[in-house]
Design a protein around this motif. Structure first.
Motif, PDB file in Angstrom:
ATOM      1  N   ALA B  18       0.721  -1.317   0.274  1.00 48.93           N
ATOM      2  CA  ALA B  18       0.429  -0.149  -0.475  1.00 48.93           C
ATOM      3  C   ALA B  18       0.846   1.475  -0.132  1.00 48.93           C
ATOM      4  O   ALA B  18       0.513   2.080  -0.500  1.00 48.93           O
ATOM      5  N   GLU B  19       1.864   1.107   0.358  1.00 48.73           N
ATOM      6  CA  GLU B  19       2.632   2.771   0.948  1.00 48.73           C
ATOM      7  C   GLU B  19       3.916   3.014   0.161  1.00 48.73           C
ATOM      8  O   GLU B  19       3.625   4.067  -0.195  1.00 48.73           O
ATOM      9  N   ASN B  21       2.436   2.241  -2.949  1.00 44.77           N
ATOM     10  CA  ASN B  21       1.797   3.255  -3.941  1.00 44.77           C
ATOM     11  C   ASN B  21       2.246   4.416  -3.492  1.00 44.77           C
ATOM     12  O   ASN B  21       2.209   5.394  -4.954  1.00 44.77           O
ATOM     13  N   VAL B  22       2.977   5.194  -2.917  1.00 44.44           N
ATOM     14  CA  VAL B  22       2.601   6.783  -2.323  1.00 44.44           C
ATOM     15  C   VAL B  22       4.263   6.759  -2.777  1.00 44.44           C
ATOM     16  O   VAL B  22       4.694   7.780  -3.432  1.00 44.44           O
ATOM     17  N   SER B  24       5.410   5.136  -5.221  1.00 40.45           N
ATOM     18  CA  SER B  24       6.345   5.516  -6.268  1.00 40.45           C
ATOM     19  C   SER B  24       4.981   5.888  -7.406  1.00 40.45           C
ATOM     20  O   SER B  24       5.176   6.526  -8.650  1.00 40.45           O
ATOM     21  N   ALA B  25       4.144   7.072  -6.805  1.00 45.54           N
ATOM     22  CA  ALA B  25       3.275   8.407  -7.183  1.00 45.54           C
ATOM     23  C   ALA B  25       4.563   9.561  -7.542  1.00 45.54           C
ATOM     24  O   ALA B  25       3.743  10.050  -7.854  1.00 45.54           O
ATOM     25  N   LEU B  26       5.322   9.749  -6.691  1.00 44.42           N
ATOM     26  CA  LEU B  26       6.410  10.022  -7.149  1.00 44.42           C
ATOM     27  C   LEU B  26       7.023  10.867  -8.137  1.00 44.42           C
ATOM     28  O   LEU B  26       6.441  10.048  -8.722  1.00 44.42           O
ATOM     29  N   ASP B  27       7.053  12.529  -9.144  1.00 45.75           N
ATOM     30  CA  ASP B  27       7.244  12.162 -10.159  1.00 45.75           C
ATOM     31  C   ASP B  27       8.659  12.295 -10.364  1.00 45.75           C
ATOM     32  O   ASP B  27       9.783  12.869 -10.293  1.00 45.75           O
ATOM     33  N   PRO B  28       9.290  10.575 -11.055  1.00 44.71           N
ATOM     34  CA  PRO B  28      10.411  10.465 -11.154  1.00 44.71           C
ATOM     35  C   PRO B  28      11.032  11.690 -12.339  1.00 44.71           C
ATOM     36  O   PRO B  28      12.183  11.335 -12.690  1.00 44.71           O
ATOM     37  N   ARG B  30      11.844  14.341 -11.051  1.00 48.09           N
ATOM     38  CA  ARG B  30      12.303  15.176 -10.658  1.00 48.09           C
ATOM     39  C   ARG B  30      12.555  14.495  -9.119  1.00 48.09           C
ATOM     40  O   ARG B  30      13.474  15.670  -8.095  1.00 48.09           O
ATOM     41  N   PHE B  31      12.190  13.579  -8.791  1.00 50.49           N
ATOM     42  CA  PHE B  31      13.076  12.302  -8.188  1.00 50.49           C
ATOM     43  C   PHE B  31      13.687  11.093  -8.045  1.00 50.49           C
ATOM     44  O   PHE B  31      12.666  10.289  -9.063  1.00 50.49           O
ATOM     45  N   LEU B  59       8.789   8.567   3.805  1.00 47.45           N
ATOM     46  CA  LEU B  59       9.215   8.854   3.153  1.00 47.45           C
ATOM     47  C   LEU B  59      10.158  10.036   3.229  1.00 47.45           C
ATOM     48  O   LEU B  59       9.582  11.642   3.831  1.00 47.45           O
TER      49      LEU B  59
END
Lengths: 78, 78
Positions: B18-19, B21-22, B24-28, B30-31, B59
């Protein structure tokens, strides 16, 4: 199609500035971000509750609620 | 230059799925994301602590720690 992401908060200025970093870090190619101030949009509290939001700030990704607790940086208190 | 993002966790399978998901939701764009299993990489616990990590999953974005609490979905318990 973009996934809906909703960031719920209630206005604490220091916290919001910090926690919005997480919301704004989401990939804009994949997520459509909406920011909701529940203090100002009380009509949306029940919607947030239905998604599983227990406290703010919270980030809802694809209908799953994540509660974000920012360990406040001492820098903001200086 | 990309911002360093580190996702610390300790292996609970349901939570990690679950977590992440957060994370992997980051903008690749920029991060640059690193995922660290603190149960397997105990040598990095002190590094995490220095950044302000008090609990996992957490995170770290740009040296600021965010603790993520997933309000467990009942779906995973069925």
């Amino acid at each position: 199609m973009k996934t809906k992401a909703i960031f719920y908060h209630a206005g604490c200025p220091v916290c919001v500035a910090a926690e919005r970093n997480v919301a704004s870090a989401l990939d804009p190619q994949r997520f459509e971000l909406e920011v909701v101030h529940l203090g100002q949009e009380k009509g949306r509290v029940s919607e947030a509750e239905r998604t599983g939001v227990k406290s703010v700030p919270a980030l809802v990704l694809d209908n799953q609620a994540y509660h974000i607790n920012f360990g406040a940086s001492l820098d903001v208190l200086k």
